[in-house]
Design a protein around this motif. Sequence first.
Motif, mmCIF file in Angstrom:
data_model
loop_
_atom_site.group_PDB
_atom_site.id
_atom_site.type_symbol
_atom_site.label_atom_id
_atom_site.label_comp_id
_atom_site.label_asym_id
_atom_site.label_seq_id
_atom_site.Cartn_x
_atom_site.Cartn_y
_atom_site.Cartn_z
ATOM 1 N N GLU A 158 1.145 42.308 15.360
ATOM 2 C CA GLU A 158 1.731 43.319 16.294
ATOM 3 C C GLU A 158 2.338 43.085 17.097
ATOM 4 O O GLU A 158 2.837 42.132 17.490
ATOM 5 C CB GLU A 158 0.328 43.498 16.927
ATOM 6 N N THR A 159 3.535 43.704 16.648
ATOM 7 C CA THR A 159 5.127 42.979 17.984
ATOM 8 C C THR A 159 5.739 44.086 18.582
ATOM 9 O O THR A 159 5.341 45.386 17.664
ATOM 10 C CB THR A 159 6.330 43.052 16.507
ATOM 11 N N PRO A 160 5.669 44.125 19.422
ATOM 12 C CA PRO A 160 6.499 45.352 20.452
ATOM 13 C C PRO A 160 7.912 45.459 20.014
ATOM 14 O O PRO A 160 8.666 44.500 19.266
ATOM 15 C CB PRO A 160 6.757 44.537 21.850
ATOM 16 N N LYS A 161 8.416 47.004 20.043
ATOM 17 C CA LYS A 161 9.135 47.513 19.716
ATOM 18 C C LYS A 161 10.654 47.519 20.697
ATOM 19 O O LYS A 161 9.984 47.312 21.700
ATOM 20 C CB LYS A 161 9.605 49.219 19.178
ATOM 21 N N THR A 162 11.756 47.307 19.983
ATOM 22 C CA THR A 162 12.613 46.004 21.310
ATOM 23 C C THR A 162 13.952 47.150 20.984
ATOM 24 O O THR A 162 14.142 47.768 20.284
ATOM 25 C CB THR A 162 13.156 45.162 21.368
ATOM 26 N N LEU A 163 14.900 47.189 21.873
ATOM 27 C CA LEU A 163 15.369 48.135 22.397
ATOM 28 C C LEU A 163 17.507 46.911 22.398
ATOM 29 O O LEU A 163 16.336 46.460 23.667
ATOM 30 C CB LEU A 163 15.647 49.605 23.434
ATOM 31 N N LYS A 172 11.139 47.638 13.891
ATOM 32 C CA LYS A 172 11.017 46.848 15.004
ATOM 33 C C LYS A 172 12.146 47.174 16.167
ATOM 34 O O LYS A 172 11.979 47.341 17.497
ATOM 35 C CB LYS A 172 11.233 45.377 14.893
ATOM 36 N N THR A 176 16.021 44.745 24.980
ATOM 37 C CA THR A 176 14.647 44.468 26.423
ATOM 38 C C THR A 176 13.198 45.337 25.445
ATOM 39 O O THR A 176 13.263 46.370 24.560
ATOM 40 C CB THR A 176 15.069 45.202 27.301
#
Lengths: 437, 437, 437
Positions: free
Chosen positions: A19-24, B376, C20
Amino acid sequence: MGAAKSSCQGFLHYAFDYETPKTLVVPSIAAGVVFRFTQLLILLYLVGYVCIVQKAYQDTDSVVSTVTTKVKGYAVIKGSANTSSPQFRDVADYVIPPQGDKSFFVVTNMIVTTNQKVSHCPEIPKPSTLCNQDSQCTTGLEDLRGNGVRTGRCVNYSDTVQTCQVLSWCPLEEDTGPNKEALIDAAENFTLLIKNSVTYPKFNFHRRNIMPHINSSYLKTCVFNSSTDPHCPIFRLKQIVSDAGEEFQVMAVEGGVLGILIDWTCDLDLWASQCLPKYSFRRLDDNNKSRVLAPGYNFRFAKYYKSPEGTESRTLIKAYGIRFEVIVFGTAGKFSMLPTLVNLGSTLTFLSLVPTVSDWFLLTFTKKRDFYSKHKTTHLRDEDEEDEDENKQSVKKKVFLLFFRLVCYLIFIVPDSFFFCRCPWAPAMELNRIDSK
Amino acid sequence: MGAAKSSCQGFLHYAFDYETPKTLVVPSIAAGVVFRFTQLLILLYLVGYVCIVQKAYQDTDSVVSTVTTKVKGYAVIKGSANTSSPQFRDVADYVIPPQGDKSFFVVTNMIVTTNQKVSHCPEIPKPSTLCNQDSQCTTGLEDLRGNGVRTGRCVNYSDTVQTCQVLSWCPLEEDTGPNKEALIDAAENFTLLIKNSVTYPKFNFHRRNIMPHINSSYLKTCVFNSSTDPHCPIFRLKQIVSDAGEEFQVMAVEGGVLGILIDWTCDLDLWASQCLPKYSFRRLDDNNKSRVLAPGYNFRFAKYYKSPEGTESRTLIKAYGIRFEVIVFGTAGKFSMLPTLVNLGSTLTFLSLVPTVSDWFLLTFTKKRDFYSKHKTTHLRDEDEEDEDENKQSVKKKVFLLFFRLVCYLIFIVPDSFFFCRCPWAPAMELNRIDSK
Amino acid sequence: MGAAKSSCQGFLHYAFDYETPKTLVVPSIAAGVVFRFTQLLILLYLVGYVCIVQKAYQDTDSVVSTVTTKVKGYAVIKGSANTSSPQFRDVADYVIPPQGDKSFFVVTNMIVTTNQKVSHCPEIPKPSTLCNQDSQCTTGLEDLRGNGVRTGRCVNYSDTVQTCQVLSWCPLEEDTGPNKEALIDAAENFTLLIKNSVTYPKFNFHRRNIMPHINSSYLKTCVFNSSTDPHCPIFRLKQIVSDAGEEFQVMAVEGGVLGILIDWTCDLDLWASQCLPKYSFRRLDDNNKSRVLAPGYNFRFAKYYKSPEGTESRTLIKAYGIRFEVIVFGTAGKFSMLPTLVNLGSTLTFLSLVPTVSDWFLLTFTKKRDFYSKHKTTHLRDEDEEDEDENKQSVKKKVFLLFFRLVCYLIFIVPDSFFFCRCPWAPAMELNRIDSK
């Protein structure tokens, strides 16, 4: 069987699915610069302060030390040189104790009372001992500020003065204070050899203040001088006292305590060979005579004699002088895994705060903050359900909210919590906008 | 009123709405394994090194200790046993100081000069004291390496040798070095009882080296032996010296300093009952005779006598011997909240770096990295606006970028910053792809 | 050129594009409250425990100290007061050593053996020394528990008892234990002045136990009392012993060791002026007579005399008494950057765990957990490819999984790893649901 297999697979999925954070990724040079610059600041702090200044990557140990001292010199007591019986003193006479401890006393002035025997004699005259008749002298009174046990008789001290008679070592010492000039003034030329061996047990590190690279012919003639001979272990007493900011002949009159401090603070990583003692000197007792009790330093000791008939007599010496104390201190540091990782970990924590700062900057100060905020943050809307809830549980909920408003205020007056309120204004605005729709 | 209510509600939303990162679950066994394995490594470090090896969950305190010693034994001085006046010595004669301190000296060899009186006598012959006529002896010269104050006369030292006359304690000591064999060689059989009581003030922990479980009949007969009787507090001097790697009879000739180290390092959490002293022995002075100043250990002291006529004489003793120093050291550790949390916190920081490592692995080494990266990471595109900006502010921006390229290089040469540059290659590639569209 | 420009631009994008995490704002009061409340708890811990209780923002240093002591008083030896030769003793007689060290001994009881000379005399009768004929006395035997070297003769000790003759200081000391009542019982009224000067080298902080604000007329009359005069540096020996929980007259018979502890623990940030010494008293030797070897405290020393004919004699004194040890300890703390940041960093780590806890709460205990989970977490589906993989690499993979299942179990039995398994149940359920589609 199928269920077991499925649950096992579920577990595997749970344990190993990642599980990995979605980033922008925001192409904002300003936010990027703020991000990298804050990182840079923290890294500079890590390298500069933590590593170089504080040496936080080192484990430390305190010094364990052993000191032996040896004083050399002799003196003729002032005023006795040209008399028929000059008084000569050497090391065995004026250094107490004689065995070369790290703390020793050099006699510089004295009051000698010879041939004292236990008997009866009149007290030294002072208001509490003067008398006219026996009844003023209570038998057996043990006034600890007097010189002996009263016999109850009032006797002549001199032709004009009568004082209470006491049982004591007679004649009593007439303590009118030390001589105005130190009797053993030549003591300033005495030399002191200090042998000091230190150990840092944790690092199994041993060293001596007489370094192997110093040749012995130098050692036989050198005298310590903080600028020219900082590693000579032989000191001149006068030099020690003057390095401590005092004058020997003044200090010698009433005595004092003088510290010879040896600092073995060392960095054992790279410069173990540079681990050398640093000597410094400081007067340890209070030399402000006006405000101290019993200024200076003195004590009484006696030499005992026996006459051929077996009666014991003593010579009482009230010795004034300088007590020298060799105080060894220091901490050594050496690289160790644990403090390194603890301090590294702490610094990394600050690095993990960098995104918080950058986010706050991005969503507050950049021109396109609304555009970025819209893509970064998604606001869940469940107003319908909330409205229903509000109708149903309105009273319950209002009490609940009131309570937590208090809690919230408490949090916000603690300034450290600031950073943990992510992008405080922007989302609030967003929220209001959504709410007001 | 409505505005106030709305702002209050806004605040509540701000304070209690919960903001959580959006995440992506990737069914990549490889990434999952990397993630869990890195976690495992850090946990092993926490448990194994921080907890078990370093005991970083403990607060520590240094030992405060008190030592009393008692030497027993007697000796007949070598060579005097069969003479008409055998010389017998016991504890009161050869232990200095007598009061049982943690540091004491046992005389093993000596040079005795009896019946010294302050008077005039010729100097001991050496180049600086030889003379033929009075003019070679400056009156009053105080050569501190001499033995007294010169009277200005040149007198016969023996039939053939003339030396300057001095005022001193006469006859002068003839210091031709210590006897080749120690005079009190029986000192090796003397026994030493050490009573040591220690305190760790922070933990209010007290203990003595004579343990309550040791019965007193054992104590009356035992002798310390590091392997068979490690807790007997009675030591044989010969054993102490040989455990320090020296030979007693050799050391006894010129003297030396011997450390008796008592180590009270203890873990007070589980094994407080196992907190026992560990004795070790080490020679503390430098025994390399070739390179040291004043090898061995000796000092001079005197016994004073008075003749019936009142003239004072003394017996000067230059005593060689072994100074024993009981050095107590140790640190105790006990569980404490603060170091536990500090060290736990530091380790957790490393755990929070695990996702960074896993992300980098996921987006760099997995087969489907592009597929994962696409889901992601979202790249905001605002090229139109950027182009405009570039046209308008091109000069300004170029200067700006040049400056920060420098900053960026600085960041990248510090290796620790590596992990904070999330997935360095993959996104850059992605970016290029998007840019080049 | 174009490639270089493009790669440079790529690098710039990489270095300064800001990445981010995407976030989701959930309007869940419950999750928000859990989030803020956990934050509050950790902040309270930081402020309350770390800052206020442990003062973890301070750097610490250990005390370096110097002590001088002075005992005053005199006494008539018990039982001698009304005899023809009363025995009077003052400071120079009963304090050993006399020079005012931090450790000194006050004689309270004694066994005196006068006029000892080195000669031959019969041993003190005890089983090992009794004899009937010379053959029972081995010549030259040096029994270290005896009193001298045997001459090989059996002589009369008294009219009825014969013992081996020894070479020793004769007459031998008849050690039948100390007097039942202390001979110098007046010692309890002696006064002790302690001058103590301390330094914290790291903070360059110096202080003395005689504070400047205490006026000298008070000092001349005061006596220490822990409740009424806690800063008077003059102590009455009886008071010291009773504060340590012992009775002076009992302790005086066999002697003992008494610690005068001076605690200089100080906070130098705000209250440097409040850095005052705290005195406490504790008996340091074991007073449980039944189980200790050589209870109490005593030692032997001698005074040497010479007859006009030159023969040496001595008075042997076995002195029982109380050894006082002034033990100075303490740690000072002062604000320092490094420990502050280390401890702050560690606490911040715990703050960074708060979202993990809140996420777990949000996705497990809230009513709308499925709704939130759906928006928060995206599950990538690549079942088609997985199926293919499973067909191809089934054996390889099964071994692989078996191994990591073990690893996984290991991780889960360590309780600390709990929080790092994000939302353990909810996603697993989700997963199962997706899988079972």
